[in-house]
Write an enzyme that holds these catalytic residues in place. Structure first.
Site, PDB file in Angstrom:
ATOM      1  N   CYS A  74       0.798  -1.234   0.000  1.00 39.20           N
ATOM      2  CA  CYS A  74       0.000   0.000   0.000  1.00 39.20           C
ATOM      3  C   CYS A  74       0.829   1.281   0.000  1.00 39.20           C
ATOM      4  O   CYS A  74       0.789   2.068  -0.947  1.00 39.20           O
ATOM      5  CB  CYS A  74      -0.938   0.023   1.211  1.00 39.20           C
ATOM      6  SG  CYS A  74      -1.982  -1.414   1.412  1.00 39.20           S
ATOM      7  N   HIS A 130      -2.230   6.956   4.691  1.00 39.33           N
ATOM      8  CA  HIS A 130      -1.205   5.920   4.795  1.00 39.33           C
ATOM      9  C   HIS A 130       0.152   6.364   4.272  1.00 39.33           C
ATOM     10  O   HIS A 130       0.945   5.561   3.780  1.00 39.33           O
ATOM     11  CB  HIS A 130      -1.671   4.656   4.060  1.00 39.33           C
ATOM     12  CG  HIS A 130      -1.062   3.408   4.618  1.00 39.33           C
ATOM     13  ND1 HIS A 130      -1.096   2.192   3.957  1.00 39.33           N
ATOM     14  CD2 HIS A 130      -0.388   3.164   5.773  1.00 39.33           C
ATOM     15  CE1 HIS A 130      -0.487   1.270   4.673  1.00 39.33           C
ATOM     16  NE2 HIS A 130      -0.039   1.842   5.792  1.00 39.33           N
TER      17      HIS A 130
END
Length: 544
Positions: A74, A130
């Site tokens: 990710c 993130h």
């Protein structure tokens, strides 16, 4: 003299009008990022399990990017997408950023949001960040976004919007459990408590549609970065979550975990359709670049508590096989010169290419230090890709790396089995829930494997090893063998090609920065911050 002045004034006014038209004819930009969506988790790739009618419809009216490569995790992919740099140029190549780490995209890097904001764009981020938040300077509104609605961390509960630190025991009374749901705007950082019980995919879409509504009829161009939570696993106590009515759509999938996953995908698809419909209904679609992509391949067979499918590609999230790095991607670009809607592109594209591509489309100079290359002309005209090689990743902490040179992929090292439950990261995993699994074949698959899949007992085919180099290494012709059945690294006729690929990987090693992946900072933990995850320090120094 008077006549000359009048002519001058009229000419000057005409120039102003022309300049204004040029300024606001810049395309809007919408990135829609799905999380952990597998190659075989969309209908247009031939899945016999999941239903994605809206994504399939978009595929029919956009460019299907069938050789679009992302990072296997990710944070690295999101960093590349927004900076135009390889993850190894940022120190983010080892793993994802976990809760409490003093790590982020380095502040000396410029994000796409900053380039566009400086060119007059409004910029909005919705969903998963993130990319670091230990200091406010690393949060979305510190990186060029006017507003941010969503969450900072890797994962969370889809309904109560709490996030727990994986490295600590997981009961909710644990010190590492806290709320991570917020609206940051106008210099304020506001936690949201009244969204409890509402499914995150629906909430993120509501916010995205609200953002779009503000630009109906507006002359100001905008950039919206919409990063869905779906279909990433939630917290460990309940990793798979979807509204029951969406799960009920799939009684044919007997495996309950894959059935819930299909419900999550179906809900995601419906919400993507809502965003695309809003662009049409608000009159924004014709002047908007829309990119839909996954951040990495699907985690398969309980990898990270998830049940995605990349079939028939080999490998899972985390791996550098095609199943981990060849991602679902669709693009629609304004302009009659672009590739015909519904066309299938085999152009080699890396996720880092989108920063320079968008900058060229918007008429903004492209910085020379980027690793990505603009694919704008290639996509508009249907020509050859602007690149012939790409770096999949270099991780100096695990010595696991891969590079693509023309048709050839070289993998050096091997990611360890079992981490995060990823026991099958090198396998050709069919999705659970088919009856029988051995008969699972996608309908009209877009990848032709050109051969017979090796048996799961054929360890010679599965092992990544070179007798010539006496090390863990393998090489595949991805064009001829996209499912990576045949390791060609020791073939005599491949010697020159092998050495070229090794030289290119050495080049990238020379230019890679050391990875940053420290232990979490104890002062970040939620009990110290009213059981919430928030920026916790004014010191912008990252830990190594």
């Amino acid at each position: 003299m008077v006549a000359y002045s009048v002519k001058f004034i009229l000419g000057f006014l005409a120039f102003i009008v022309f300049a204004a038209d040029c300024t606001y004819s810049k395309p809007n930009v919408v990135f829609i990022v799905a999380d952990d969506l597998g190659w075989d988790d969309v209908g247009y790739h031939g899945s016999k399990q999941v239903l994605t009618p809206n994504i399939d419809q978009f595929a029919a009216n956009s460019i299907r990017l069938e050789s679009h490569y992302v990072n296997p995790l990710c944070s690295p992919s999101r960093a590349s997408l927004l900076t135009g740099r390889y993850a190894s140029s940022l120190g983010l190549q080892h793993s994802v950023i976990i809760q409490g780490q003093r790590v982020g995209v380095p502040l000396n890097e410029t994000l796409l949001s900053e380039y566009l904001r400086d060119a007059g764009y409004a910029t909005h981020a919705v969903g998963k960040w993130h990319l670091g938040y230990f200091a406010k300077e690393y949060t979305p509104t510190g990186r060029g976004f006017d507003t941010f609605y969503g969450y900072y961390n890797e994962n969370g509960d889809y309904f109560d919007h709490t996030s727990n630190l994986d490295y600590v025991l997981t009961p909710k009374e644990n010190v590492a459990w806290g709320l991570d749901w917020r609206l940051d705007e106008n210099g304020e950082f506001n936690l949201i408590y009244n969204d409890f019980g509402k499914y995150s995919t629906d909430l993120l879409t509501e916010r995205a549609v609200y953002v779009l509504q503000n630009y109906s009829g507006s002359e100001q161009p905008f950039f919206m970065y919409l990063a869905y939570q779906a279909v990433h696993s939630g917290n460990e106590d309940q990793p798979l979550q979807a509204p029951q009515e969406d799960i009920n759509k799939f009684p044919n999938i007997y495996d309950s975990r894959r059935r819930i996953t299909a419900g999550m995908i179906y809900n995601l698809d419906r919400n993507v359709g809502r965003v695309l419909d809003s662009l049409d209904q608000l009159g924004l679609a014709d002047n908007t670049i829309v990119l839909f992509l996954t951040d990495n391949g699907g985690p398969t067979l309980n990898c990270d508590f998830s049940w995605g499918s990349n079939y028939p590609l080999r490998g899972s999230k985390h791996s550098l096989y095609e199943g981990g790095v060849r991602g679902v991607a669709l693009a629609r670009l304004p302009g009659s010169g672009s590739l015909k809607s519904g066309s299938v592109s085999s152009q080699l594209i890396h996720v880092s290419d989108w920063v320079p591509t968008v900058l060229e489309a918007a008429g903004i100079p492209i910085p020379s230090h980027l690793d990505g290359v603009s694919q704008y002309t290639s996509l508009m005209n249907g020509g050859e890709s602007a690149r012939s090689e790409l770096l999949h990743n270099i991780d100096q902490m695990t010595n696991y790396s891969a590079v693509r040179v023309n048709d050839i992929k070289l993998i050096v090292g091997e990611w360890h089995n079992g981490y995060g439950g990823c026991d099958h990261f090198a396998d050709w995993a069919t999705p659970p829930g088919s009856t029988p699994m051995s008969s699972y074949v996608t309908e009209n698959p877009t990848v032709n494997c050109n051969g017979q899949q090796p048996s799961k007992f054929d360890m010679d085919a599965k092992n990544c090893w070179s007798d010539t180099l006496q090390m863990t290494a393998c090489m595949y012709n991805i064009t001829a063998d996209p499912c990576e059945y045949v390791n060609i690294i020791d073939m005599e006729e491949m010697e020159e090609i092998r050495e070229e690929a090794i030289d290119r990987l050495k080049f990238y090693y020379t230019n890679a920065v050391p990875p940053k992946w420290p232990l979490p900072d104890p002062t970040s933990l939620p009990p110290l911050h009213n059981f919430t995850w928030v920026p916790w320090t004014d010191d912008v120094t990252m830990w190594n």
